[in-house]
Design a protein around this motif. Sequence first.
Motif, short mmCIF file in Angstrom:
data_model
loop_
_atom_site.label_atom_id
_atom_site.label_comp_id
_atom_site.label_asym_id
_atom_site.label_seq_id
_atom_site.Cartn_x
_atom_site.Cartn_y
_atom_site.Cartn_z
N PRO A 13 0.82 -1.23 0.00
CA PRO A 13 0.00 0.00 0.00
C PRO A 13 0.85 1.28 0.00
CG PRO A 13 -0.66 -1.53 1.76
CD PRO A 13 0.63 -2.02 1.22
N PHE A 14 0.46 2.24 -0.81
CA PHE A 14 1.20 3.50 -0.94
C PHE A 14 1.30 4.22 0.40
CE2 PHE A 14 1.62 8.03 -2.07
CZ PHE A 14 2.67 7.97 -2.96
N THR A 15 0.19 4.21 1.16
CA THR A 15 0.18 4.94 2.43
C THR A 15 0.98 4.23 3.52
OG1 THR A 15 -1.96 3.90 2.85
CG2 THR A 15 -2.01 6.16 2.06
N ALA A 16 1.44 3.01 3.25
CA ALA A 16 2.26 2.28 4.23
C ALA A 16 3.74 2.58 4.04
CB ALA A 16 2.01 0.77 4.10
N ILE A 17 4.09 3.28 2.96
CA ILE A 17 5.50 3.55 2.67
C ILE A 17 6.02 4.63 3.61
CG2 ILE A 17 7.12 4.43 0.92
CD1 ILE A 17 5.16 3.05 -1.15
N VAL A 18 7.09 4.31 4.33
CA VAL A 18 7.66 5.23 5.32
C VAL A 18 8.78 6.03 4.68
CG1 VAL A 18 8.83 5.37 7.56
CG2 VAL A 18 7.14 3.57 7.15
N GLY A 19 8.78 7.37 4.93
CA GLY A 19 9.85 8.23 4.40
C GLY A 19 9.70 8.49 2.90
N VAL A 39 8.35 12.27 -13.88
CA VAL A 39 9.33 12.48 -12.82
C VAL A 39 10.51 11.53 -12.97
CG1 VAL A 39 7.98 11.00 -11.25
CG2 VAL A 39 9.66 12.52 -10.29
N MET A 40 11.68 12.08 -12.74
CA MET A 40 12.92 11.30 -12.74
C MET A 40 13.32 11.10 -11.29
SD MET A 40 15.25 9.93 -14.55
CE MET A 40 16.84 9.23 -14.21
N ILE A 41 13.46 9.85 -10.87
CA ILE A 41 13.81 9.55 -9.48
C ILE A 41 15.23 8.99 -9.44
CG2 ILE A 41 13.20 8.19 -7.44
CD1 ILE A 41 10.31 8.04 -8.73
N MET A 42 16.13 9.75 -8.87
CA MET A 42 17.52 9.30 -8.78
C MET A 42 17.86 8.99 -7.33
SD MET A 42 18.94 9.00 -11.66
CE MET A 42 20.50 9.46 -12.35
N GLY A 43 18.47 7.85 -7.09
CA GLY A 43 18.84 7.53 -5.71
C GLY A 43 19.51 6.19 -5.58
N GLY A 190 10.89 7.74 -14.56
CA GLY A 190 12.20 7.10 -14.77
C GLY A 190 12.90 7.00 -13.44
N SER A 191 13.69 5.95 -13.26
CA SER A 191 14.50 5.90 -12.04
C SER A 191 15.90 5.45 -12.41
CB SER A 191 13.87 4.95 -11.01
OG SER A 191 14.00 3.61 -11.42
N GLY A 192 16.82 5.79 -11.56
CA GLY A 192 18.20 5.41 -11.84
C GLY A 192 19.10 5.64 -10.64
N ASN A 193 20.30 5.10 -10.74
CA ASN A 193 21.30 5.27 -9.70
C ASN A 193 22.41 6.15 -10.27
OD1 ASN A 193 23.31 5.01 -7.81
ND2 ASN A 193 23.18 2.79 -7.64
N ILE A 213 16.49 10.63 -3.87
CA ILE A 213 16.22 9.87 -2.63
C ILE A 213 17.51 9.26 -2.11
CG2 ILE A 213 13.78 9.38 -2.95
CD1 ILE A 213 14.49 6.80 -4.24
N ARG A 214 17.58 9.26 -0.79
CA ARG A 214 18.78 8.74 -0.12
C ARG A 214 18.38 7.60 0.82
NH1 ARG A 214 21.00 10.53 -3.53
NH2 ARG A 214 21.97 12.56 -3.85
N THR A 215 19.33 6.76 1.13
CA THR A 215 19.08 5.69 2.10
C THR A 215 18.80 6.33 3.47
OG1 THR A 215 20.62 4.28 0.89
CG2 THR A 215 20.06 3.60 3.13
#
Length: 348
Positions: A13-19, A39-43, A190-193, A213-215
């Motif tokens: 569930p989306f609402t269960a995702i912490v942080g 959106v491009m998500i880099m992390g 898109g996502s990437g490291n 996003i960071r650890t």
Amino acid sequence: MNKINHQIRPVFPFTAIVGQEEMKLALILNVIDPKIGGVMIMGDRGTGKSTTIRAIADLLPEIEIVKDDLFNSHVSNYDLMSDNVKQKLQENSKLLTQFIKVPMVDLPLGATEDRLCGTIDLEKALSEGIKTFEPGLLAKANRGILYVDEVNLLDDHLVDILLDSAASGWNTVEREGISIRHPARFVLVGSGNPEEGELRPQLLDRFGMHAEIRTVRDPSLRVKIVEQRSQFDQDPLFCIETFKEKQNELKTVIISAQSNLSSITIDYDLKVKISKICGILNVDGLRGDIVTNRAAKAFAAYQNKSEVDVEDIKKVIILCLRHRLRKDPLDTIDSGTKVEQVVNDILN
């Protein structure tokens, strides 16, 4: 308890995702207004990028499509309709409809152009004079979400096609004088490291927003995330049921924001300030100005306001501009911090 189809793999569930608030907000705003441009998500690896993207698709209300249509055509919106459906409407044929979950399409790294765009069966076209189109992933993603993991490793040519379709809302396939065009309106994610290479600046600029996003470093938060995931893995149906109310609340807020979006206003002075910030930061072109205006309106709608205020702009502007700054190899300041400094100077 509602019956859940055990054939379908349960989605966290989306609402269960912490942080990861930045990533979650960027996804919600793109869902409210897909014209923001994706959106491009880099992390870092293992930070829940894929889980979050699948969770937002699962959260969204079902959409009505024309039954047995290959492009998830809308029953009344011409811009979201295939030529076949338009023709049936002109002939006053009765259109049967059905409700489906919002399409969530994954683009594999090794995908070819034909797999992405679809192909025309030339043999059939030449021998029988029938234009037969084998739809690709862009057709399946119409009115949904198209997710590209490791987008920085994807062939530049395919990234160009993706971004062109996302911007225009159409996909055109041309072969041997035969041309087929169909709607391809989707939220591109898109996502990437960053360790595996950056996207070219001219491609990066085409993504509406950029979330970093960071650890998570906080030990208690890490424990909470691990426990949440373990609970889901042990008993997914119980976890889904636990968050059902929160999920429904967020779904209601998103539907309300989507319908109120067109009535949200933004004061002329605030528009000038957004453009002034873009000018000071030397942002090339006007995409930064346009996306920030759109995202601020979407955020105001999400907050159930009728007008954009300074706080709405502050909340979204870093997401909209940080990836548009020119890279200076000698610069020690993070681009997000640079945007924040200018924003505080102009908006305070």
